[in-house]
Motif scaffolding. Sequence first.
Motif, PDB file in Angstrom:
ATOM      1  N   GLY A   1       0.685  -1.175  -0.263  1.00 22.10           N
ATOM      2  CA  GLY A   1      -0.528   0.150  -0.538  1.00 22.10           C
ATOM      3  C   GLY A   1       0.793   1.313   0.192  1.00 22.10           C
ATOM      4  N   GLU A   2       2.273   1.314   0.246  1.00 23.41           N
ATOM      5  CA  GLU A   2       3.375   2.232   0.586  1.00 23.41           C
ATOM      6  C   GLU A   2       2.894   2.777  -0.958  1.00 23.41           C
ATOM      7  N   VAL A   3       3.775   3.935  -2.289  1.00 23.90           N
ATOM      8  CA  VAL A   3       4.301   4.428  -2.545  1.00 23.90           C
ATOM      9  C   VAL A   3       5.321   4.591  -2.745  1.00 23.90           C
ATOM     10  N   SER A   4       5.902   4.103  -4.027  1.00 21.50           N
ATOM     11  CA  SER A   4       7.118   4.284  -3.963  1.00 21.50           C
ATOM     12  C   SER A   4       7.781   5.366  -4.779  1.00 21.50           C
ATOM     13  N   TYR A   5       8.925   6.438  -4.934  1.00 19.26           N
ATOM     14  CA  TYR A   5       9.044   7.439  -5.402  1.00 19.26           C
ATOM     15  C   TYR A   5      10.109   7.599  -5.674  1.00 19.26           C
ATOM     16  N   SER A   6      10.649   5.844  -6.515  1.00 15.92           N
ATOM     17  CA  SER A   6      11.873   5.752  -7.590  1.00 15.92           C
ATOM     18  C   SER A   6      12.102   4.605  -8.408  1.00 15.92           C
ATOM     19  N   TYR A   7      12.390   4.827  -9.660  1.00 13.41           N
ATOM     20  CA  TYR A   7      12.465   4.223 -10.966  1.00 13.41           C
ATOM     21  C   TYR A   7      12.783   2.992 -10.297  1.00 13.41           C
ATOM     22  N   LEU A   8      13.902   2.681  -9.401  1.00 15.26           N
ATOM     23  CA  LEU A   8      14.431   1.256  -9.137  1.00 15.26           C
ATOM     24  C   LEU A   8      13.207   0.244  -9.042  1.00 15.26           C
TER      25      LEU A   8
END
Length: 315
Positions: free
Chosen positions: A29-36
């Motif tokens: 449910g957590e949004v990641s702000y990383s392309y990786l």
Amino acid sequence: MASWSALVVTTAVALAVSPLGSPPATAEGEVSYSYLDGVAAQFRAPDASPPGANDWTCRLDHAHPEPVVLLHGLSNQTVTWNTLAPVLAAEGHCVFSTTYGTGALGSLGALGPISDSAVQIGAFIDRVLSATGAAKVDLVGHSMGGAIPFHYINHLGGGPRIDDYVAMAAPFHGTTLSGIQSMFDTVATTVPELDDAITRQCGPCQFSYGSPYLTDLRPDPAVAPGIDFTTIVTRYDEIATPYETGLLAGANVDNVVVQDLCAQDYTEHYELTADPVAVSVVLAALSGDGHPSPGCFPVLPFIGPLPVGSATPPA
């Protein structure tokens, strides 16, 4: 053409193996702000729908009257939209994505000719409109996915089906690939017949700087005055170069340079779709609220905000 071939191979490897190893998964449910993390998602479930996308039972409401269609570039839906899809869904949008233009390289999309990709995109838009009952969609495209819809508009009658059109790092006017293209000009001119034969079947090659296919694409917002265009570019782009290739001119265009909003943001071509500032611009464009007032903090290429995962979803 040869420079694009090198990029295709490099991107295919990136889709198969995560650079720097596999990044740790974010909490559910957590949004990641990383392309990786998008690359890691591809590693776990190749070409899976990104979180929040392709709920075909999603119903539109007064605040979100158009479904949002996400279009990747030389990548696929899983990698490109791992951040933006869940953010849009959390904001109440009905979000849809697909991987188009695939070929022998499996999950790597946007490989096919511009015209073929535009036909596939048009068919997907028709499917979304039929499922949601909407008259128009909002488009958000990255790289080639931000430019190819102009073929859909100019040659397939797609203009009346689009309300908002957001293009992120789109090579509207061609790309020099940070100067790499010029290294192969001699090769291309030595055997022009071979170069032409390959380019006819290679979508990325058709976006090379000076390509005649760009004349056919005709990225002119004046052809669709009813569409609101927003372009988002980064000065540190290494693929769509010079970065100004991602800008348009017209009364119905809003051009946004990420570093004009945050000088500490060093996002490049790939991180752009996960960049918190760029994401906030997309949200503002789709809501009609104008320019956002995002927070400003260091964002690194590919990795994202520091520390990784510390960014909060834009309001």
